[in-house]
Design a protein around this motif. Structure first.
Motif, mmCIF file in Angstrom:
data_model
loop_
_atom_site.group_PDB
_atom_site.id
_atom_site.type_symbol
_atom_site.label_atom_id
_atom_site.label_comp_id
_atom_site.label_asym_id
_atom_site.label_seq_id
_atom_site.Cartn_x
_atom_site.Cartn_y
_atom_site.Cartn_z
ATOM 1 N N UNK A 1 82.901 29.928 84.765
ATOM 2 C CA UNK A 1 83.812 30.069 83.624
ATOM 3 C C UNK A 1 84.073 31.516 83.219
ATOM 4 N N UNK A 2 83.259 32.463 83.678
ATOM 5 C CA UNK A 2 83.443 33.863 83.308
ATOM 6 C C UNK A 2 84.454 34.539 84.220
ATOM 7 N N UNK B 1 74.740 35.881 81.914
ATOM 8 C CA UNK B 1 74.340 36.572 80.686
ATOM 9 C C UNK B 1 75.530 36.824 79.766
ATOM 10 N N UNK B 2 76.692 37.136 80.334
ATOM 11 C CA UNK B 2 77.904 37.307 79.514
ATOM 12 C C UNK B 2 78.267 35.997 78.816
ATOM 13 N N UNK B 3 78.189 34.890 79.555
ATOM 14 C CA UNK B 3 78.510 33.588 78.984
ATOM 15 C C UNK B 3 77.528 33.222 77.878
ATOM 16 N N UNK B 4 76.234 33.423 78.129
ATOM 17 C CA UNK B 4 75.226 33.058 77.132
ATOM 18 C C UNK B 4 75.341 33.905 75.867
ATOM 19 N N UNK B 5 75.858 35.126 75.971
ATOM 20 C CA UNK B 5 76.039 35.988 74.796
ATOM 21 C C UNK B 5 77.188 35.512 73.917
ATOM 22 N N UNK B 6 78.270 35.018 74.528
ATOM 23 C CA UNK B 6 79.446 34.575 73.767
ATOM 24 C C UNK B 6 80.125 33.420 74.494
ATOM 25 N N UNK B 7 79.565 32.207 74.430
ATOM 26 C CA UNK B 7 80.136 31.086 75.190
ATOM 27 C C UNK B 7 81.525 30.683 74.739
ATOM 28 N N UNK B 8 81.841 30.792 73.465
ATOM 29 C CA UNK B 8 83.155 30.378 72.969
ATOM 30 C C UNK B 8 84.271 31.235 73.560
ATOM 31 N N UNK B 9 83.959 32.457 73.942
ATOM 32 C CA UNK B 9 84.952 33.348 74.527
ATOM 33 C C UNK B 9 85.405 32.856 75.905
ATOM 34 N N UNK B 10 84.525 32.152 76.628
ATOM 35 C CA UNK B 10 84.832 31.741 77.995
ATOM 36 C C UNK B 10 85.203 30.267 78.124
ATOM 37 N N UNK B 11 84.964 29.484 77.094
ATOM 38 C CA UNK B 11 85.344 28.076 77.149
ATOM 39 C C UNK B 11 86.799 27.941 76.740
ATOM 40 N N UNK B 12 87.504 27.014 77.368
ATOM 41 C CA UNK B 12 88.929 26.864 77.092
ATOM 42 C C UNK B 12 89.219 25.530 76.435
ATOM 43 N N UNK C 1 83.365 23.921 69.558
ATOM 44 C CA UNK C 1 82.309 24.864 69.204
ATOM 45 C C UNK C 1 82.607 25.579 67.896
ATOM 46 N N UNK C 2 83.846 25.976 67.672
ATOM 47 C CA UNK C 2 84.178 26.703 66.454
ATOM 48 C C UNK C 2 84.153 25.785 65.233
ATOM 49 N N UNK C 3 84.402 24.497 65.410
ATOM 50 C CA UNK C 3 84.400 23.561 64.293
ATOM 51 C C UNK C 3 82.999 23.104 63.911
ATOM 52 N N UNK C 4 82.029 23.280 64.789
ATOM 53 C CA UNK C 4 80.676 22.796 64.537
ATOM 54 C C UNK C 4 79.883 23.861 63.761
#
Length: 117
Positions: free
Chosen positions: A60-61, A90-101, A108-111
């Protein structure tokens, strides 16, 4: 003779407890709700459940196609994601919402942070 009767009395009590009481599960006489042939179908038993990963997945990155056997996996929100390298993971684990579509990012943002799924 009294000792033998005393011993037999206690042996009988212990046998009854193991057979019908608190030790019934040890002897294989547990009182489960679903007996063999009743309740859930045989194919839905825990022994038959097995998760098998896909052979290939997309990182996903960086968007590369990766083989799941050699990929670096990470579990996020109950889903397994596969990465081509440790750096991408490591990039994904730092900011997963940035890479999920799409739906995943909105979910994720609503939870709220303190709510568990």
């Amino acid at each position: 003779m009294n000792e033998l009767v005393y011993f037999m009395l206690w042996a009988g009590i212990i046998f009854l407890m193991m057979r019908f009481g608190c030790g019934a599960h040890v002897m294989g006489h547990g009182r489960s709700k679903a007996k063999h042939g009743e309740g859930a179908p045989e194919e839905q038993t825990i022994e038959n459940l097995r998760w098998t990963p896909p052979t290939d997945d997309v990182d996903p990155v960086c968007g590369k196609s990766v083989s799941t056997e050699t990929a670096k996996p990470s579990v996020h929100d109950g889903h397994v994601y596969y990465f081509c390298s440790r750096d991408c993971r490591e990039r994904f684990e730092a900011a997963p919402a940035q890479y999920l579509t799409g739906d995943e990012a909105r979910r994720l943002s609503a939870q709220p942070e303190n709510e568990h799924a």
